[in-house]
Design a protein around this motif. Sequence first.
Motif, mmCIF file in Angstrom:
data_model
loop_
_atom_site.group_PDB
_atom_site.id
_atom_site.type_symbol
_atom_site.label_atom_id
_atom_site.label_comp_id
_atom_site.label_asym_id
_atom_site.label_seq_id
_atom_site.Cartn_x
_atom_site.Cartn_y
_atom_site.Cartn_z
ATOM 1 N N PHE A 1 11.118 -0.364 -5.876
ATOM 2 C CA PHE A 1 11.569 0.887 -7.367
ATOM 3 C C PHE A 1 13.051 -0.123 -7.476
ATOM 4 O O PHE A 1 13.975 0.334 -7.177
ATOM 5 N N SER A 2 13.389 1.134 -8.574
ATOM 6 C CA SER A 2 14.343 0.701 -9.107
ATOM 7 C C SER A 2 15.627 1.693 -8.197
ATOM 8 O O SER A 2 16.726 1.232 -8.643
ATOM 9 N N ASN A 3 15.578 2.681 -7.269
ATOM 10 C CA ASN A 3 16.281 3.506 -6.710
ATOM 11 C C ASN A 3 17.164 2.222 -5.693
ATOM 12 O O ASN A 3 17.226 1.767 -4.645
ATOM 13 N N GLU A 4 15.973 1.257 -4.767
ATOM 14 C CA GLU A 4 15.833 -0.015 -4.283
ATOM 15 C C GLU A 4 16.238 -1.104 -4.551
ATOM 16 O O GLU A 4 16.437 -2.015 -3.687
ATOM 17 N N LEU A 5 16.737 -1.778 -6.193
ATOM 18 C CA LEU A 5 16.676 -2.782 -6.946
ATOM 19 C C LEU A 5 17.960 -2.809 -6.086
ATOM 20 O O LEU A 5 19.148 -2.508 -5.805
ATOM 21 N N VAL B 1 -0.705 -7.959 -7.722
ATOM 22 C CA VAL B 1 0.849 -7.338 -7.253
ATOM 23 C C VAL B 1 0.540 -7.974 -5.818
ATOM 24 O O VAL B 1 -0.220 -8.443 -4.740
ATOM 25 N N GLN B 2 2.274 -8.678 -5.270
ATOM 26 C CA GLN B 2 2.721 -9.570 -4.746
ATOM 27 C C GLN B 2 3.599 -8.261 -4.074
ATOM 28 O O GLN B 2 3.391 -8.366 -2.607
ATOM 29 N N ARG B 3 4.732 -7.602 -4.996
ATOM 30 C CA ARG B 3 5.555 -6.878 -4.576
ATOM 31 C C ARG B 3 5.564 -5.358 -5.540
ATOM 32 O O ARG B 3 5.608 -5.777 -6.957
ATOM 33 N N ILE B 4 6.475 -4.378 -4.946
ATOM 34 C CA ILE B 4 7.109 -3.882 -5.933
ATOM 35 C C ILE B 4 8.185 -2.822 -5.374
ATOM 36 O O ILE B 4 7.742 -2.632 -4.090
ATOM 37 N N ASN C 1 1.111 -1.504 -0.035
ATOM 38 C CA ASN C 1 -0.277 0.388 0.018
ATOM 39 C C ASN C 1 0.892 1.016 0.524
ATOM 40 O O ASN C 1 1.087 2.316 -0.797
ATOM 41 N N GLU C 2 1.464 1.400 0.802
ATOM 42 C CA GLU C 2 2.560 2.260 0.826
ATOM 43 C C GLU C 2 3.765 2.265 -0.675
ATOM 44 O O GLU C 2 3.354 3.894 -1.463
ATOM 45 N N ALA C 3 3.631 1.125 -0.938
ATOM 46 C CA ALA C 3 4.533 1.501 -3.035
ATOM 47 C C ALA C 3 3.930 2.164 -3.406
ATOM 48 O O ALA C 3 3.588 2.844 -4.432
ATOM 49 N N ILE C 4 2.610 1.774 -4.105
ATOM 50 C CA ILE C 4 1.193 2.276 -4.262
ATOM 51 C C ILE C 4 1.331 3.952 -4.342
ATOM 52 O O ILE C 4 0.910 4.710 -5.253
ATOM 53 N N ALA C 5 1.228 4.164 -2.598
ATOM 54 C CA ALA C 5 0.835 5.482 -2.490
ATOM 55 C C ALA C 5 2.118 6.634 -3.055
ATOM 56 O O ALA C 5 1.475 7.776 -3.554
ATOM 57 N N ASN C 6 2.924 5.478 -2.901
ATOM 58 C CA ASN C 6 4.213 6.035 -3.828
ATOM 59 C C ASN C 6 4.245 6.745 -5.141
ATOM 60 O O ASN C 6 4.309 7.669 -5.526
ATOM 61 N N LEU C 7 3.935 5.664 -6.354
ATOM 62 C CA LEU C 7 3.857 5.451 -6.789
ATOM 63 C C LEU C 7 2.681 6.540 -7.537
ATOM 64 O O LEU C 7 2.855 7.362 -8.947
ATOM 65 N N ILE D 1 10.201 4.037 -12.722
ATOM 66 C CA ILE D 1 11.409 2.257 -13.147
ATOM 67 C C ILE D 1 10.984 1.245 -11.643
ATOM 68 O O ILE D 1 11.671 1.598 -11.115
ATOM 69 N N VAL D 2 9.992 0.344 -12.177
ATOM 70 C CA VAL D 2 9.979 -0.553 -10.753
ATOM 71 C C VAL D 2 10.347 -1.541 -11.205
ATOM 72 O O VAL D 2 9.606 -2.267 -12.624
ATOM 73 N N LYS D 3 10.408 -2.853 -9.940
ATOM 74 C CA LYS D 3 10.485 -4.457 -10.954
ATOM 75 C C LYS D 3 8.741 -4.608 -9.366
ATOM 76 O O LYS D 3 9.053 -4.633 -9.108
ATOM 77 N N VAL D 4 8.049 -5.542 -10.734
ATOM 78 C CA VAL D 4 6.310 -5.356 -10.196
ATOM 79 C C VAL D 4 6.567 -7.408 -10.035
ATOM 80 O O VAL D 4 6.471 -8.069 -11.132
ATOM 81 N N MET D 5 6.642 -7.995 -8.631
ATOM 82 C CA MET D 5 5.931 -9.455 -8.876
ATOM 83 C C MET D 5 4.657 -8.962 -8.671
ATOM 84 O O MET D 5 3.962 -9.304 -7.666
ATOM 85 N N HIS D 6 4.252 -10.497 -9.768
ATOM 86 C CA HIS D 6 2.506 -10.703 -9.422
ATOM 87 C C HIS D 6 1.988 -12.302 -9.578
ATOM 88 O O HIS D 6 2.886 -12.712 -10.749
ATOM 89 N N PHE D 7 1.584 -11.988 -9.638
ATOM 90 C CA PHE D 7 0.722 -13.782 -9.284
ATOM 91 C C PHE D 7 0.111 -13.640 -10.890
ATOM 92 O O PHE D 7 -0.427 -12.912 -11.537
#
Length: 147
Positions: free
Chosen positions: A143-147, A138-141, A73-79, A90-96
């Motif tokens: 951000f590119s600066n966190e990768l 979506v399982q996880r988002i 929820n924090e990642a979605i709000a930030n996005l 630029i993000v990396k999203v893990m999804h089902f």
Amino acid sequence: MPDNYEDIINLPYPRNDWNFLIKHPRMSVENRAKIFAPFAALRGHSAALAETAEKKLTIRQEELMEDSRLELNEAIANLTERLSQGEHPIVKVMHFVQDKILAEGIGTYEEVEGSVIKLDAITQTIQIVDKVILLKNVQRITFSNEL
């Protein structure tokens, strides 16, 4: 008891006999190779095996734990905030990904990386380049600066 091969055991090898070679010419290397080639009784079977090997293991969709849900929820709000400012992070999203053949909730997890184009609150989707993903999957988002 007489040996059954006494009459032929000491005969010369047939290759030395020109009459034999004329009647029975040597086989070409290509034709010899065909003799030992594997027989494919099922057409497409090897391709199906290769495709199955490439597929990921199908698993049941996991329910997010409370702390993971808060992070998401924090990642979605930030996005949402960054998109409203005109950024396309630029993000990396893990999804089902639901398997089309198997029962509901069984499939694979996939990671998609790219620039976020749109986050739609009405349809509950996120679009990364040309891929549209349901937020419920979506399982996880990250951000590119966190990768």
